[in-house]
Write an enzyme that holds these catalytic residues in place. Structure first.
Site, PDB file in Angstrom:
ATOM      1  CB  CYS A  76      -7.354  -7.754  -1.227  1.00  0.00           C
ATOM      2  SG  CYS A  76      -9.027  -7.573  -0.586  1.00  0.00           S
ATOM      3  CD  GLU A 116      -1.952  -2.807  -0.043  1.00  0.00           C
ATOM      4  OE1 GLU A 116      -1.459  -3.870   0.375  1.00  0.00           O
ATOM      5  OE2 GLU A 116      -3.153  -2.690  -0.393  1.00  0.00           O
ATOM      6  CG  HIS A 162      -5.239  -4.543   1.852  1.00  0.00           C
ATOM      7  ND1 HIS A 162      -5.217  -4.275   0.498  1.00  0.00           N
ATOM      8  CD2 HIS A 162      -6.480  -5.011   2.110  1.00  0.00           C
ATOM      9  CE1 HIS A 162      -6.395  -4.567  -0.034  1.00  0.00           C
ATOM     10  NE2 HIS A 162      -7.183  -5.011   0.925  1.00  0.00           N
TER      11      HIS A 162
END
Lengths: 228, 94
Positions: free
Chosen positions: A81, A200, A198
């Protein structure tokens, strides 16, 4: 890497440390070196308030010279990002990320088609595999001039494309207007990867899915194969 | 010499500008139908001290290339003007 305004650093650390049981060190933007690290993650957020352009100021943070050296030596670097935006501003990855075509901040789960498994972060994927990972951004509209886009395709540097659940790359599955549905790219050597989604935030079933783990697992796999 | 520089940063013509399109839509909604295109950009005002105008322009050009504009997507234009310094009372050298 933690810049003023970085907000996904702890989420990344959670994925690597808590889920994958690998050691993590938070690196402050004022540090001068990244010695001893196997993998550098530039997490998402709003570094320096996104002033001027997303990532434009972070690119000149003291630590970024060390990150560029690390990347140019073949070290593994993942920009997520805002981290992707910083890598582009630092010219470690080509192109730029414009405001979403819809002018909306988009926060939702999307599907990504893995375009190639040669990058350090897709080593454990098979080309064509579909990953379900969330996005959360207002400026993720990937732009590069046609020659650069063609070169990226030709060199196998397009790593992820937004796609439908069945893997078809369609206009409807493009959440931000990105050129050729591109969600993530690598440098020529495949050791530096940037993507808007994302991974994660998709690292365990409790969060709604764990498809994102394969990026981190691939990097660990790459590190055990090749000593940096 | 003191200078005041205005730097206009705009998206390259080939780059889509959703903000500009949205502003155009707003203008149309207000009845300003004659507007065919809107391009949004950034306007920066810099105050600086340099030896002369050539040097000032060269420095601002370097700033624009390194930080103020992203050459991948943006163009820039610089307007430069000297700022008159107030003459101190009794100073005849000016």
């Amino acid at each position: 890497m933690v810049f003023p305004g970085t907000w996904s650093d702890r989420d990344c650390a959670h994925a690597v440390l808590d889920v994958l049981q690998e050691p993590v060190r938070y690196v402050d933007h004022r540090e001068q070196n990244v010695d001893g690290l196997d993998l550098v993650i530039l997490p998402g957020g709003f570094s320096y308030g996104d002033y001027l352009r997303c990532g434009a100021i972070a690119r000149f943070a003291p630590v970024m010279e060390a990150v560029a050296d690390f990347a140019n030596r073949g070290g593994l670097v993942l920009g997520i990002c805002n981290g992707f935006q910083i890598l582009q501003e630092a010219r470690l990855l080509p192109g730029a990320l414009l405001r979403n075509a819809s002018c909306e901040f988009r926060c939702e789960w999307v599907q990504l088609r893995v375009e190639q498994s040669n990058s350090a972060f897709t080593l454990d994927c098979r080309p064509g595999q579909v990953l379900r990972i969330p996005i959360s951004h207002g400026e993720g509209n990937f732009f590069a001039d046609p020659q650069t886009l063609d070169a990226l395709e030709r060199n196998g540097q397009v790593v992820f494309r937004y796609c439908a659940p069945d893997g078809r790359v369609t206009a409807d599955s493009n959440p931000n207007g990105s050129a050729r549905n591109i969600a993530g790219i690598s440098n020529a050597h495949g050791n530096v990867v940037g993507l808007m989604p994302h991974p994660e935030r998709a690292c365990e079933p409790l969060l709604g899915g764990d498809d994102g783990l394969i990026l981190f697992r691939s990097a660990i796999h790459a590190l055990t194969r090749v000593a940096v | 010499m003191k200078y005041r520089a205005e730097v206009f940063v705009t998206l390259k013509p080939v780059v889509n500008d959703p903000a500009g399109l949205t502003i155009r839509g707003g203008l149309h909604a207000l009845g300003f139908d004659s507007v065919t295109d809107v391009r949004a950009g950034k306007y920066l005002v810099l105050s600086l001290e340099e030896s002369d105008a050539t040097q000032a322009r060269a420095r601002i050009d370097a700033m624009a290339r390194q930080l103020l504009a992203n050459a991948v997507i943006e163009d820039y234009r610089i307007e430069l003007e000297p700022v008159a310094e107030p003459v101190a009372a009794g100073d005849v050298s000016a």
